[in-house]
Design an enzyme around this catalytic site. Structure first.
Site, short mmCIF file in Angstrom:
data_model
loop_
_atom_site.label_atom_id
_atom_site.label_comp_id
_atom_site.label_asym_id
_atom_site.label_seq_id
_atom_site.Cartn_x
_atom_site.Cartn_y
_atom_site.Cartn_z
N ASP A 1 1.97 63.93 8.24
CA ASP A 1 2.15 63.11 7.03
C ASP A 1 2.27 61.62 7.40
OD1 ASP A 1 2.18 65.49 5.49
OD2 ASP A 1 4.27 65.80 6.04
N HIS B 1 7.19 69.05 3.73
CA HIS B 1 5.77 69.00 4.09
C HIS B 1 4.96 69.84 3.12
CE1 HIS B 1 2.08 68.78 6.31
NE2 HIS B 1 2.02 70.11 6.37
#
Ligand code: NAD
Ligand code: LMR
Length: 344
Positions: free
Chosen positions: A155, A184
């Site tokens: 990310d 996530h």
């Protein structure tokens, strides 16, 4: 020198990640475990002229627990990309039914064979697989929250790349300047881009739709790859890079190297088990126990973390994203925890 074991080493992530680990001069032993083709991958990588001694471990049957034990014993670090990836139309949550038991069983083996190892969990849904791992280790009486990491580095990698394109900065110059916290998956992923005056100023020059598009791309970047691969899996190469970036940091810390980044990479961790984590959770995170925050490591474990609300200039918009993230996260955490506590 460090022994690293990769569980799921023959997979789409496992192979390139193992290659990167083989190139790390501080790795003395690289143990590759998979239910298929581990020996082939190990033989291949073993011809590379770097220090790590590479060994493959492949169980002979479903009942064979000795092979994974042998692979894991004496490991300082275990990285887990074992399990199934998404296909178009699936959420990461849809992987729970298969991957939950894979993680439960691998982590139980780690708890028995190398309870002191740092554990990096890549397998999805990370928001639930990390709570599963924590419960398994608690049951075995060997849970060290400072050594359990959900890998959310991809990310950050995406945030650096996508923001770099937008504000016309080299993506690599944004490492340590921006941060991604939360979980996530989709809207549990929260990019923070106001920590440094320089980046905040450039971000303020973006239109609202550019900013919204950036947030959406980081939150749903995984979908872009799943769609493009059209049934052949999800991110593997960018994930191998991201997983290695975090693993390298753990390996470095095991060898006495310290963090030199202003904002270190985040990891999804069990907050009540790290210094000041419980306070952060109570004050800002509606008591969420698992959350991704920038972590500072020492000797293969969490020494401290950067409190986003004290240090990263969380904007009111980012604060709203945190609230949305917390709702989704709690459900995934509960699902992971009860998978273990509800099972014998
Ligand atoms: P893959 O199918 O290519 O590889 C998975 C490997 O795991 C295979 O080689 C398989 O044989 C192995 N495996 C399955 N069960 C096992 C077991 N019990 N023990 C050991 N090995 C086992 O999948 P992939 O593309 O490498 O993805 C792996 C996982 O990583 C997926 O769950 C995916 O969603 C996840 N992922 C996470 C991130 C992240 O940012 N955390 C990013 C990308 C993918
Ligand atoms: C990603 O972010 O690319 C991974 O979590 C894989 C996926 O399923 O999207």
């Amino acid at each position: 020198m460090v022994k690293v074991t990769v569980c799921g080493a023959a997979g789409g992530i496992g192979q390139p990640l193992s290659l990167l680990l083989k190139l790390n001069q501080q790795v003395s032993e690289l143990s590759l475990y998979d239910v298929v083709n581990a020996n082939g991958v190990a033989a291949d990588l073993s011809h590379i002229c770097s220090p790590a001694k590479v060994t493959g471990y492949q169980p002979s049957s479903k009942e064979d627990k000795d092979t994974i034990h042998k692979a894991l014993v004496n490991s300082d670090l275990v990285v887990i990309p074992a399990g199934v990836p998404r296909k178009p139309g699936m959420t990461r949550g849809d992987l729970f039914n298969i991957n939950a038991s894979i993680i439960r069983d691998i982590v139980a083996s780690i708890g028995k064979a190398c309870p002191k190892a740092a554990i990096l969990i890549i397998s999805n849904p990370v928001n639930s697989t990390v709570p599963i791992a924590a419960e398994v280790l608690k049951k075995l009486g060997v849970f060290n929250p400072k050594k359990l990491f959900g890998v959310t580095t991809l990310d950050s990698v995406r945030a650096e790349t996508f923001l770099g394109e937008l504000i016309k900065e080299t993506p690599s110059s944004l490492k340590g300047q921006i941060s991604v916290i939360g979980g996530h998956s989709g809207d549990t992923i929260v990019p923070l881009v106001h920590a440094t005056a320089l980046v905040a100023k450039k971000v303020s020059g973006l239109s609202k739709s550019q900013y919204d598009e950036f947030i959406h791309r980081v939150q749903f970047g995984g979908d872009e790859v799943v769609k493009a691969k059209n049934g052949a899996g999800s991110a593997t190469l960018s994930m191998a890079y991201a997983g290695y970036r975090f693993a390298e940091k753990v390996i470095g810390s095991l060898n006495g190297q310290s963090e030199n980044s202003e904002i270190p990479d985040s990891s999804y961790i069990y907050l009540p088990g790290v210094p000041n984590g419980k306070e952060l959770s109570q004050k800002h995170l509606k008591n969420a126990e698992f959350f991704s925050v920038p972590v500072i490591l020492e000797n293969g474990q969490i020494k401290s973390f950067v409190n986003p609300f004290d240090k990263l200039n969380v904007s009111s918009e980012e604060s709203k994203l945190v609230d949305v993230a917390l709702d989704g996260l709690q459900k995934s955490i509960d699902q992971g925890t009860s998978f273990v506590t509800g099972s014998k």
